[in-house]
Scaffold this motif. Structure first.
Motif, PDB file in Angstrom:
ATOM      1  N   THR A 106       0.841  -1.189   0.000  1.00 34.57           N
ATOM      2  CA  THR A 106       0.000   0.000   0.000  1.00 34.57           C
ATOM      3  C   THR A 106       0.874   1.235   0.000  1.00 34.57           C
ATOM      4  N   CYS A 157      -2.501  -7.996  15.382  1.00 36.53           N
ATOM      5  CA  CYS A 157      -3.774  -7.378  15.018  1.00 36.53           C
ATOM      6  C   CYS A 157      -4.674  -7.106  16.219  1.00 36.53           C
ATOM      7  N   ARG A 174      -2.132  -3.823  10.263  1.00 42.21           N
ATOM      8  CA  ARG A 174      -3.300  -4.654   9.936  1.00 42.21           C
ATOM      9  C   ARG A 174      -3.420  -4.848   8.421  1.00 42.21           C
ATOM     10  N   GLN A 175      -3.163  -3.796   7.655  1.00 43.85           N
ATOM     11  CA  GLN A 175      -3.199  -3.920   6.194  1.00 43.85           C
ATOM     12  C   GLN A 175      -2.133  -4.907   5.704  1.00 43.85           C
ATOM     13  N   HIS A 179      -2.746  -8.318   3.684  1.00 38.35           N
ATOM     14  CA  HIS A 179      -2.046  -8.531   2.412  1.00 38.35           C
ATOM     15  C   HIS A 179      -1.408  -9.920   2.341  1.00 38.35           C
TER      16      HIS A 179
END
Length: 184
Positions: A106, A157, A174-175, A179
């Protein structure tokens, strides 16, 4: 986000390294490019089994968990910036496994105004390319990092870990776990 390090004396400053007054001026007018790295340990099949989080003290004196993070210098490749920051925070024996063509999971846009994006850095507008980076070697906290904790993706998380992270790095973590398919 963390800064790269204290400014070395001019005679020791690498090419592309700005003086403190120069970076302060640039931060007033330009977005600054950063990299964020989520260091992970993987098993033999490549599944993420542990996440490395640094323990740091913020400029306000608060203990917080953090990802590996720092600026990309002028004329520095992104992969070289990743290696430099991983070695700076985890030590020269971390042995990061960066692919030939690294792709961020990201892009995080840190703004000095809270609430515009989930990411906040009161010093600047920064655009960070975020990567999950397997490390295979011996990792030890370096520079201003006080500790390095290896936790499971599920623990990473959990809400209590997320609350220990500043500037939106909890969301970034968390992303990263989403992923790699490790969101609980």
């Amino acid at each position: 986000m963390t800064d790269t390090a204290e400014f070395p004396p001019e005679s020791e400053r690498p090419a592309g390294w700005l003086r403190a007054d120069q970076i302060a001026s640039a931060r007033l007018w330009l977005p600054i490019l950063y990299v964020d790295a989520v260091p992970v340990r993987v098993d033999d099949s490549g599944d993420v089994v542990a996440v490395g989080l640094l323990l740091r003290v913020t400029p306000e004196g608060v203990m917080s968990r953090a990802l590996v993070s720092g600026r990309v210098m002028f004329h520095e490749r992104v992969r070289d910036a990743l290696v430099r920051h991983i070695e700076k925070d985890l030590g020269p024996m971390a042995l990061p496994q960066i692919p030939a063509s690294p792709q961020p999971f990201t892009v995080a846009e840190y703004l000095p105004t809270p609430g515009v994006t989930p990411y906040h850095d009161p010093r600047q507008h920064a655009v960070s390319l975020a990567y999950v980076v397997p490390v295979a070697g011996d990792c030890r906290p370096q520079q201003d990092a006080l500790d390095l904790a290896w936790i499971t993706p599920e623990q990473a998380c959990e809400q209590d870990v997320q609350l220990e992270m500043n500037g939106g790095q909890g969301l970034l973590l968390r992303q990263a776990m989403a992923h790699v398919g490790r969101m609980p």
